[in-house]
Design an enzyme around this catalytic site. Structure first.
Site, PDB file in Angstrom:
ATOM      1  N   GLU A   1       5.518  -3.282   1.457  1.00 39.35           N
ATOM      2  CA  GLU A   1       5.858  -2.836   0.097  1.00 39.35           C
ATOM      3  C   GLU A   1       5.033  -1.591  -0.148  1.00 39.35           C
ATOM      4  OE1 GLU A   1       5.440  -1.801  -3.416  1.00 39.35           O
ATOM      5  OE2 GLU A   1       4.560  -3.753  -3.917  1.00 39.35           O
TER       6      GLU A   1
ATOM      7  N   GLY B   1       0.825  -1.202   0.000  1.00 39.17           N
ATOM      8  CA  GLY B   1       0.000   0.000   0.000  1.00 39.17           C
ATOM      9  C   GLY B   1       0.856   1.248   0.000  1.00 39.17           C
TER      10      GLY B   1
END
Length: 480
Positions: A249, A227
């Site tokens: 990530e 996100g």
């Protein structure tokens, strides 16, 4: 209208009591296609409790047996590929061919994870003591929480679920509230595949409530999230008291560097693909172009011709560009464009929100191209995540690398050159975790997808990503 109103916990479809509903909207026409529970902390805790209860027996199975079930899930994803793709189009808005590609990617992630069942390896080493050996085992972490973004909801869920399950963990998934149907569809297939009750659970809701409860609970042992950087920081804070293992990530601001010796036709095509796939809603997208001054004019003529040829329309007709995922996302991009122009950016192609005719309903946006005259423009600093690309002219390779590194992000980057020496220098000098040489983006399952700096911690894919779902246990075995 599909009326879902259920979550998947402990092998059963349940309707949480006393919670509000969230409407799921088709971004192409603004029609409500489903309603889902806005789960509270109590529902999150119920899902975690089920996962905790199931995890030990699941971990006790041979890894090859766990892999057999994940293989079955992958096969079911492919058997239901078209219905899954159509559902992705309806909730996310990507063109149908790209949705089909996402379904295939989801199956690939699951299959690759299953293939790792016989690669969970440890070590045996001699001790300093007589009649003793040291053994190091890789064992499951326990209960994994997966939080996924709205741009690739099915692929991101499968990317996390496969290695988590094969390595012996149980899993609680919460997809983004904009695109929750992919995760629920995956749960239905997992049930058919024979994944035991409690091993895979799916809830829906908002990050501030249900998501926070999943992260902060002492029942969850690891959180893997894809996100925004903003959301990643919030998760980092929420997980701090429990010292929880995190794999985040996050956002990207990929530089796209084109040198004077590049194959320009190849670079142009890659630049278009890497910017406009999924309406620019890809973390590894071409976010800023640095063009050597000797080829900048020719590159931009070719690039603009190609951009102007892109077709925008109904994603089921398979255009080049579908809608943005929401009106709020368009608002963010329009603010960035306005700030960039106020700071001196020159609009070479002025796009923006589309509102008329076939675009009177939905969240449509045409491409924009901006020429910048300095690397301090605000659009260079922030992730755009849409069909907008700024470019700068650079005087040299060194100038391009310096400007590319002037960023808080460190996810992906691109270099187009025929000079192997430049490629090797970039591998040492460019501060990004994933670099594409002479090609568009698109990572592979056997690689390793990770971010540096404000782009995250941990990573996914390949043997290194798989290993993140395991922890190490050391045993001193004395037989004297």
């Amino acid at each position: 209208m599909v009326d879902q109103r259920e979550v998947f916990i402990d092998g059963e479809w349940l309707t949480p009591s006393g919670v509000d509903q969230i409407e799921v909207e088709n971004p192409a026409n603004e029609q409500v296609i489903a309603t889902i529970p806005d789960c509270d902390a109590a529902t999150a805790q119920t899902a975690l409790t089920a996962a905790k209860k199931a995890q030990s027996d699941w971990a006790g199975l041979p890894a090859i047996e766990r892999a057999r079930v994940v293989h079955a899930l992958s096969a079911l994803v492919l058997e239901n590929a078209e219905s899954l793709a159509v559902s992705l189009v309806a909730e996310q808005g990507k063109p149908i061919s790209q949705a089909r590609g996402e379904v295939q990617a989801a199956a690939n992630f699951l299959t690759y994870a299953a293939e790792n069942a016989r690669r969970i390896e440890g070590d045996i080493m001699p001790s300093d003591n007589p009649d003793e050996e040291i053994m190091i085992r890789r064992v499951p972490r326990g209960v994994i929480v997966g939080l996924t973004a709205w741009n690739y909801p099915l692929a991101l869920a499968a990317r996390k679920l496969g290695p988590a399950l094969v390595s012996g963990n149980s899993f609680v998934l919460m997809s983004h509230e904009i695109t929750p149907l992919a995760g629920l569809n995956l749960a239905a297939l997992a049930q058919q595949a024979g994944i035991p009750a409690g091993v895979f659970n799916v809830i829906t809701g908002r990050g501030a409530v249900a998501g926070r409860a999943l992260v902060e609970s002492p029942l969850s042992d690891m959180v893997t999230m894809t996100g925004s950087t903003r959301a990643g920081r919030e998760i980092f804070r929420s997980a701090a008291d429990q010292l929880k293992v995190l794999s985040l990530e996050l956002g990207g601001k990929a530089p796209f560097i084109v040198m004077e010796d590049a194959d320009l036709d190849k670079a142009v095509e890659a630049a278009v693909i890497a910017r406009f796939t999924n309406c620019g809603q890809v973390c590894t997208c071409n976010e800023r172009m640095y063009l050597h001054q000797d080829i900048a004019d020719l590159f931009m003529r070719k690039f603009l011709d190609r951009v102007l040829s892109l077709r925008i329309g109904d994603p089921m007709s398979d255009p080049d560009l579908g809608p943005k995922v929401s009106s709020v996302e368009i608002d963010k991009i329009e603010e960035l464009i306005a700030a960039a122009i106020s700071a001196g950016a020159e609009p070479i192609l002025q796009g923006g929100r589309l509102r008329d005719g076939e675009f009177s309903k939905g969240h449509w946006m045409s491409p924009s191209v901006l020429e910048l005259h300095g690397n301090d423009n605000p659009i260079i600093r922030s992730e755009v995540f849409g069909p907008v690309v700024p470019f700068l002219r650079v005087a040299s390779f060194e100038d391009a690398v310096q400007k590319a590194n002037d960023s808080d992000y460190g996810l992906s980057a691109y270099l187009f050159t025929q000079d192997i020496r430049r490629m090797m220098r970039v591998s040492r000098e460019l501060n990004f975790a994933e670099i594409y040489f002479n090609r568009a983006n698109g990572e592979q399952v056997q690689g390793y997808h990770a971010g540096w700096n404000q782009s995250g911690i941990g990573g996914e894919d390949g043997k290194y990503g798989f290993d993140g779902y395991l922890k190490k246990q050391t045993m001193y075995v004395n037989w004297s």
